[in-house]
Design an enzyme around this catalytic site. Sequence first.
Site, PDB file in Angstrom:
ATOM      1  N   GLU A   1       0.841  -1.192   0.000  1.00 29.93           N
ATOM      2  CA  GLU A   1       0.000   0.000   0.000  1.00 29.93           C
ATOM      3  C   GLU A   1       0.877   1.243   0.000  1.00 29.93           C
ATOM      4  O   GLU A   1       1.994   1.233   0.490  1.00 29.93           O
ATOM      5  CB  GLU A   1      -0.908   0.040   1.242  1.00 29.93           C
ATOM      6  CG  GLU A   1      -2.157  -0.779   1.104  1.00 29.93           C
ATOM      7  CD  GLU A   1      -3.233  -0.421   2.114  1.00 29.93           C
ATOM      8  OE1 GLU A   1      -3.110   0.604   2.829  1.00 29.93           O
ATOM      9  OE2 GLU A   1      -4.209  -1.170   2.186  1.00 29.93           O
TER      10      GLU A   1
ATOM     11  N   HIS B   1      -4.479   6.870   0.060  1.00 25.66           N
ATOM     12  CA  HIS B   1      -3.757   5.601   0.143  1.00 25.66           C
ATOM     13  C   HIS B   1      -4.246   4.666  -0.949  1.00 25.66           C
ATOM     14  O   HIS B   1      -5.296   4.885  -1.543  1.00 25.66           O
ATOM     15  CB  HIS B   1      -3.860   4.977   1.539  1.00 25.66           C
ATOM     16  CG  HIS B   1      -5.176   4.340   1.841  1.00 25.66           C
ATOM     17  ND1 HIS B   1      -6.284   5.056   2.221  1.00 25.66           N
ATOM     18  CD2 HIS B   1      -5.538   3.041   1.825  1.00 25.66           C
ATOM     19  CE1 HIS B   1      -7.289   4.222   2.430  1.00 25.66           C
ATOM     20  NE2 HIS B   1      -6.868   2.986   2.194  1.00 25.66           N
TER      21      HIS B   1
END
Length: 166
Positions: free
Chosen positions: A31, A87
Amino acid sequence: MGLSRSGDVVGIADDALTFALEASRESHPDEYMGLLRGEPASEFDIGHDGLLVTDVLIIPGTESNPVSATVKTSMVPNDFSSVGSIHSHPNGVLKPSQADLATFGKGQVHIIVGHPYGRDDWVALDREGKRRSLPVYDVDLDDPEDFFDFTQEDIDAELGIDGDEL
């Protein structure tokens, strides 16, 4: 002027979104996470009051793996005024998880970018995790490279030092 309050986030600069998409792609399969910074939209003549997301701030020490990213809050600059977060979801799912929702308390807009990180692979969400509009604006942002575009003579002049004095 558009219908918005002066503190509302009214859009995102194309360059900021492009940076986030590229950073997400480079972080894959882990991520990616960053914070969003805004500037007054009136500075960009887009016909709105409010704030335009212009920067994605990468926080030193952010830990990332394929299922999460964690920002070290102690590393967030004191003078940084965040308008939200961004994100990636390497699995491509553009829905916020319960962990995501728990971090959405601060800021007005939270962006999730999904694999394969193309121009249509993102959503903007509010604090509750509901989709919200976030138009992309093609505006001229200051080039960060210009920040370092100075010479010793420029420094001397700023300090009032005559080059012959040295």
